[in-house]
Design a protein around this motif. Structure first.
Motif, PDB file in Angstrom:
ATOM      1  N   ARG A 100       0.809  -1.213   0.000  1.00 19.59           N
ATOM      2  CA  ARG A 100       0.000   0.000   0.000  1.00 19.59           C
ATOM      3  C   ARG A 100       0.846   1.267   0.000  1.00 19.59           C
ATOM      4  NH1 ARG A 100      -3.071  -3.366   3.558  1.00 19.59           N
ATOM      5  NH2 ARG A 100      -5.138  -3.875   2.733  1.00 19.59           N
ATOM      6  N   LEU A 101       1.995   1.242   0.672  1.00 17.81           N
ATOM      7  CA  LEU A 101       2.861   2.423   0.647  1.00 17.81           C
ATOM      8  C   LEU A 101       3.329   2.700  -0.771  1.00 17.81           C
ATOM      9  CD1 LEU A 101       4.660   4.642   1.900  1.00 17.81           C
ATOM     10  CD2 LEU A 101       6.387   2.872   2.305  1.00 17.81           C
ATOM     11  N   LEU A 102       3.785   1.677  -1.455  1.00 15.26           N
ATOM     12  CA  LEU A 102       4.242   1.841  -2.834  1.00 15.26           C
ATOM     13  C   LEU A 102       3.083   2.234  -3.744  1.00 15.26           C
ATOM     14  CD1 LEU A 102       6.468   1.555  -5.003  1.00 15.26           C
ATOM     15  CD2 LEU A 102       5.873  -0.869  -5.144  1.00 15.26           C
ATOM     16  N   ASN A 103       1.943   1.582  -3.578  1.00 18.58           N
ATOM     17  CA  ASN A 103       0.791   1.874  -4.428  1.00 18.58           C
ATOM     18  C   ASN A 103       0.298   3.301  -4.245  1.00 18.58           C
ATOM     19  OD1 ASN A 103       0.940  -0.734  -5.316  1.00 18.58           O
ATOM     20  ND2 ASN A 103      -0.909  -1.446  -4.303  1.00 18.58           N
ATOM     21  N   TRP A 105       2.071   6.048  -2.643  1.00 19.16           N
ATOM     22  CA  TRP A 105       3.035   7.143  -2.739  1.00 19.16           C
ATOM     23  C   TRP A 105       4.214   6.853  -3.664  1.00 19.16           C
ATOM     24  CZ3 TRP A 105       3.573   8.500   3.205  1.00 19.16           C
ATOM     25  CH2 TRP A 105       2.385   9.115   3.636  1.00 19.16           C
ATOM     26  N   GLY A 106       4.289   5.659  -4.214  1.00 22.47           N
ATOM     27  CA  GLY A 106       5.396   5.338  -5.125  1.00 22.47           C
ATOM     28  C   GLY A 106       6.730   5.174  -4.422  1.00 22.47           C
ATOM     29  N   ILE A 107       6.713   4.813  -3.137  1.00 23.91           N
ATOM     30  CA  ILE A 107       7.942   4.694  -2.351  1.00 23.91           C
ATOM     31  C   ILE A 107       8.197   3.232  -1.988  1.00 23.91           C
ATOM     32  CG2 ILE A 107       9.071   5.310  -0.173  1.00 23.91           C
ATOM     33  CD1 ILE A 107       7.478   7.936  -0.228  1.00 23.91           C
ATOM     34  N   HIS A 108       9.371   2.732  -2.336  1.00 27.13           N
ATOM     35  CA  HIS A 108       9.792   1.385  -1.961  1.00 27.13           C
ATOM     36  C   HIS A 108      10.416   1.381  -0.569  1.00 27.13           C
ATOM     37  CE1 HIS A 108       9.575   0.335  -6.291  1.00 27.13           C
ATOM     38  NE2 HIS A 108       9.577  -0.922  -5.887  1.00 27.13           N
ATOM     39  N   HIS A 109      10.394   0.216   0.063  1.00 26.33           N
ATOM     40  CA  HIS A 109      11.213   0.023   1.255  1.00 26.33           C
ATOM     41  C   HIS A 109      12.160  -1.154   1.016  1.00 26.33           C
ATOM     42  CE1 HIS A 109       8.120  -3.058   2.145  1.00 26.33           C
ATOM     43  NE2 HIS A 109       9.030  -3.624   2.930  1.00 26.33           N
ATOM     44  N   LEU A 110      13.368  -1.017   1.523  1.00 26.77           N
ATOM     45  CA  LEU A 110      14.385  -2.042   1.370  1.00 26.77           C
ATOM     46  C   LEU A 110      14.956  -2.393   2.748  1.00 26.77           C
ATOM     47  CD1 LEU A 110      14.971   0.333  -1.052  1.00 26.77           C
ATOM     48  CD2 LEU A 110      16.235  -1.631  -1.944  1.00 26.77           C
ATOM     49  N   HIS A 111      15.290  -3.652   2.917  1.00 24.73           N
ATOM     50  CA  HIS A 111      15.957  -4.095   4.132  1.00 24.73           C
ATOM     51  C   HIS A 111      17.462  -3.876   3.972  1.00 24.73           C
ATOM     52  CE1 HIS A 111      12.329  -6.078   5.784  1.00 24.73           C
ATOM     53  NE2 HIS A 111      12.024  -6.207   4.503  1.00 24.73           N
ATOM     54  N   PHE A 112      18.120  -3.522   5.060  1.00 28.89           N
ATOM     55  CA  PHE A 112      19.560  -3.291   4.988  1.00 28.89           C
ATOM     56  C   PHE A 112      20.336  -4.587   4.760  1.00 28.89           C
ATOM     57  CE2 PHE A 112      18.441   0.689   7.164  1.00 28.89           C
ATOM     58  CZ  PHE A 112      19.199   1.587   6.428  1.00 28.89           C
ATOM     59  N   ASP A 203       1.714   9.421  -5.373  1.00 27.07           N
ATOM     60  CA  ASP A 203       2.183   9.106  -6.721  1.00 27.07           C
ATOM     61  C   ASP A 203       1.517   7.821  -7.182  1.00 27.07           C
ATOM     62  OD1 ASP A 203       3.461   8.975  -9.085  1.00 27.07           O
ATOM     63  OD2 ASP A 203       5.488   8.899  -8.291  1.00 27.07           O
ATOM     64  N   GLY A 204       0.351   7.941  -7.768  1.00 27.27           N
ATOM     65  CA  GLY A 204      -0.427   6.784  -8.178  1.00 27.27           C
ATOM     66  C   GLY A 204      -1.733   6.765  -7.424  1.00 27.27           C
ATOM     67  N   GLY A 205      -1.656   6.483  -6.141  1.00 29.11           N
ATOM     68  CA  GLY A 205      -2.852   6.427  -5.331  1.00 29.11           C
ATOM     69  C   GLY A 205      -3.450   5.033  -5.300  1.00 29.11           C
ATOM     70  N   LEU A 206      -4.273   4.791  -4.276  1.00 31.48           N
ATOM     71  CA  LEU A 206      -4.896   3.485  -4.082  1.00 31.48           C
ATOM     72  C   LEU A 206      -6.269   3.434  -4.740  1.00 31.48           C
ATOM     73  CD1 LEU A 206      -4.123   2.955  -0.291  1.00 31.48           C
ATOM     74  CD2 LEU A 206      -3.073   1.719  -2.187  1.00 31.48           C
TER      75      LEU A 206
END
Length: 280
Positions: A100-103, A105-112, A203-206
């Protein structure tokens, strides 16, 4: 009559391509539903392309992950495989699940690290650039991380031209983090106002289903294009036969070839392409 079935050709492409994204083509679903799954997984998995890495002024990497970040940054810059660092959904062949975050706002999350950690890194990707925003804790006790409006503010402060979802004519909503979490879980969008008065939806929206609106629109466009080109081919059989030198009653087939980057029409016996092109 021309033998052409572009809907089947597209479905054949999905059957070939979806396993590369860790997905199983589900024959029980419609071709439209499988396409939406494919688009979702494709967006969730950045292509292995070299990228220029930009870092936000606000970026703070936890000292415990300084070395991990150096490795990850080089991997992004060199176009390496990011799958081990992405959401566990992707590593578990569930890339069609909605992030949902990516969908929104267009923001990915990555693990270190591939084995995970409390802190995750947030970034926005294009095919040629990566915009690294911030590191925040996630997991139990941190549900508001996924609706942290400071991520949008960092994008706006550092790269306003690259921050999608700007809207005019409405004010930002004054919401608590708990309210934002509830709205996000219900696949609802909310307006976020920046200190300078700029307002973003995302950026996109749900969509109501939790899918990214951009994917829903692309899905609709794909099937509109397929129907349009099917009709063009069927309505212009005489001209196509003349151009290819295939008179009646000789059988004539036209197929759609799809690759991850493009698609085109061709006559399969001679492998001659038609001077018509489609965007994937």
């Amino acid at each position: 009559m021309i033998n052409a079935n572009f809907l089947k050709d597209w479905n054949d492409f999905l059957q070939r391509e979806m396993p590369a994204l860790g997905l199983r083509h589900d024959p029980a679903l419609s071709v439209e539903d499988n396409t939406l799954r494919h688009l979702n997984a494709k967006r969730r998995t950045p292509r292995q392309e070299p990228r220029i890495v930009h870092e936000a002024r606000e970026l703070k990497i936890p000292p415990a992950h300084a070395d991990d970040y150096a490795v990850l940054k080089k991997l992004i810059r060199d176009g390496g495989d990011l799958i081990p660092y992405l959401s566990r959904d992707i590593r578990n062949n569930l890339a069609d699940r909605n992030d949902r975050l990516l969908n929104a706002w267009g923001i990915h999350h990555l693990h270190f690290r591939p084995d995970g950690a409390r802190d995750v890194l947030f970034a926005k990707f294009t095919d040629t650039e990566a915009f690294v925003l911030q590191s925040l804790p996630h997991g139990a006790g941190h549900p508001d991380t996924w609706v942290e409006t400071s991520l949008l503010e960092i994008l706006h402060n550092n790269w306003p031209k690259g921050t999608g979802g700007r809207i005019t004519g409405i004010a930002g909503e004054v919401l608590t983090s708990s309210q934002r979490v509830a709205l996000r879980r219900g696949n609802a969008n909310f307006a976020t106002e920046m200190p300078d008065g700029t307002v973003y939806i995302g950026d996109g929206g749900l969509s109501a289903s939790g899918n990214c609106v951009l994917d829903v629109r692309e899905n609709d466009k794909i099937f509109a294009d397929l129907a349009c080109w099917q009709k063009i081919i069927e309505d212009n059989e005489a001209n196509i036969r003349e151009a290819l030198g295939v008179p009646l009653p000789q059988e004539l087939s036209i197929k759609l070839m799809v690759t991850p980057d493009s698609c085109w029409l061709y006559e399969p016996v001679s492998q001659r392409p038609l001077a018509l092109t489609l965007r994937p």
